[in-house]
Design an enzyme around this catalytic site. Structure first.
Site, PDB file in Angstrom:
ATOM      1  N   HIS A  98      22.832  37.329  64.489  1.00 57.94           N
ATOM      2  CA  HIS A  98      23.270  37.227  63.188  1.00 57.94           C
ATOM      3  C   HIS A  98      23.014  35.596  62.684  1.00 57.94           C
ATOM      4  O   HIS A  98      23.984  34.764  63.002  1.00 57.94           O
ATOM      5  CB  HIS A  98      24.906  37.233  62.792  1.00 57.94           C
ATOM      6  CG  HIS A  98      25.623  36.864  61.988  1.00 57.94           C
ATOM      7  ND1 HIS A  98      25.393  37.315  60.618  1.00 57.94           N
ATOM      8  CD2 HIS A  98      26.340  35.717  61.590  1.00 57.94           C
ATOM      9  CE1 HIS A  98      26.203  36.801  59.653  1.00 57.94           C
ATOM     10  NE2 HIS A  98      26.608  35.494  60.257  1.00 57.94           N
ATOM     11  N   ASP A 156      25.515  41.850  57.534  1.00 62.38           N
ATOM     12  CA  ASP A 156      24.164  41.833  57.347  1.00 62.38           C
ATOM     13  C   ASP A 156      23.672  43.299  57.032  1.00 62.38           C
ATOM     14  O   ASP A 156      22.809  43.491  56.179  1.00 62.38           O
ATOM     15  CB  ASP A 156      23.444  41.169  58.472  1.00 62.38           C
ATOM     16  CG  ASP A 156      23.659  40.034  58.898  1.00 62.38           C
ATOM     17  OD1 ASP A 156      23.936  38.832  58.005  1.00 62.38           O
ATOM     18  OD2 ASP A 156      24.333  39.860  59.900  1.00 62.38           O
TER      19      ASP A 156
END
Ligand code: NAX
Length: 336
Positions: free
Chosen positions: A188, A160
């Protein structure tokens, strides 16, 4: 004199992330080009034939650093003496499956693997959980491995972070290596908080370089949060090469001294965190390392009201995930 061999476990060895990960680890990219390694690869019995094929390909690369390949489906065999464990293998979310079902199914995997690491891994093994939902799976693994220091467990949010770095580079027309201090807060998942407030481009605040608050607060955050789904829509399969790259970057980050003034994102155990986040979660924070495999959470990275609101939402989601698992797997396992 050659360094002693480091044993690296990878689970889900016949899966698509592992296929992009194992060869890079074996080449030396993760632990260094002077570090001999052994690969210990875990798979389910049904996928052992496919894993045999992966093993043959690893052999055919004749990697000088790769001293041994061990494959199998018993975590207590595969995790014996490992120094690094990348827990990638997990069940994908099936049609109609609720988050609670996924957590319950995958939770069992991480109970078993946590216990096996506890029993047979090197006592200072560093563990990176990639299999989703990785933050809560990491909590489960850690909770079942009381012998291993809690700070040795990480849930992967590095992919990410890398996705966010690219978006800022592209928008500002700068090379990606001029973007620093990018940070993911929280889970996440689609509630993750990519932080543009503290990011820098060529050493200047990203908000001063990009100046488009509308884009930063909406398009930027949405594109990072939903990048995984966009890749599935385009490729017909979930991210694999970029996920493997994220895993390599995540491990490298704790074995490389962090540059002064910079940080990396990792989902780490929240006990004692300086941000007032619930104390029993795996939460992505700004971290720095001396390069010895340890890390510390960097305090005083500022939030504005916009970030604060989003961070509270991702924290809430993680608390909900924990409750779902706790009800199924036993409170004592999680809070013990
Ligand atoms: P694949 O379905 O291609 O491979 C998973 C492999 O794990 C399969 O071969 C399966 O047999 C094996 N497996 C399942 N249970 C196992 C167990 N108990 N022990 C050992 N092996 C087991 O999935 P892949 O695309 O490789 O993704 C793996 C995991 O990574 C998924 O949970 C996925 O959601 C997660 N991801 C996490 C990311 C992150 O940033 N944290 C990003 C990429 C990815 O979505």
């Amino acid at each position: 004199m050659a360094k002693p061999i480091k044993k690296i476990a990878v689970t889900g060895g016949a899966g698509q992330i592992a296929y992009n990960l194992l060869f890079r680890i074996a080449s030396g990219e993760m632990l260094g080009f002077d570090q001999p390694i052994a690969l210990h690869i875990l798979e389910l019995p049904d996928a052992m034939k496919a894993l045999e094929g992966v093993k043959m390909e690893l052999e055919d690369c004749a990697f000088p650093l790769l001293k041994e390949i061990k494959i199998g489906s018993d975590p207590k065999e595969i995790f014996k003496g490992v120094h690094v464990a990348l827990l990638v293998g997990a069940k994908p979310r099936g049609p109609g499956m609720e988050r609670g079902d996924l957590l319950n199914d995958n939770g069992k995997i991480f109970v078993e693997q946590g216990r096996a690491l506890n029993d047979v891994a090197d006592p200072d093994v560093k563990v990176l959980v990639v299999g989703n939902p990785c933050n809560t799976n990491c909590l489960i693994a850690m909770s079942n491995a009381p012998r291993i220091p809690r700070k040795n467990f990480h849930a992967m949010t590095r992919l990410d972070q890398n996705r966010a770095s690219y978006q800022l580079a592209e928008k500002s027309g700068n090379p990606v290596d001029s973007v620093t201090n990018v940070l993911i807060w929280g889970n996440h998942s689609s509630t993750q908080v990519p932080d543009f407030l503290n990011a820098k481009i060529k050493g200047k605040p990203a908000v001063e370089v990009i100046k488009d608050t509308q884009w930063l607060e909406n398009d930027f955050i949405n594109s990072v949060q939903k990048r995984g789904a966009a890749i599935i829509a385009a490729r017909g399969k979930s991210s694999a090469a970029s996920a493997a790259n994220g895993a390599i970057d995540a491990i490298k980050a704790i074995f490389t001294p962090t540059k002064p003034g910079e940080w990396f994102s990792s989902g780490v155990y929240s006990a004692g965190n300086p941000y007032g986040i619930d104390e029993n979660l795996f939460f992505s924070f700004p971290c720095r390392s001396k390069g010895d495999g340890t890390y510390e959470v960097i305090p005083n990275v500022p939030w504005n009201d916009f970030l604060k609101g989003k961070i509270k939402l991702t924290e809430k989601e993680l608390i909900e995930e924990r409750e779902l698992v706790t009800n199924k797997l036993g409170v004592e396992k999680i809070h013990g």
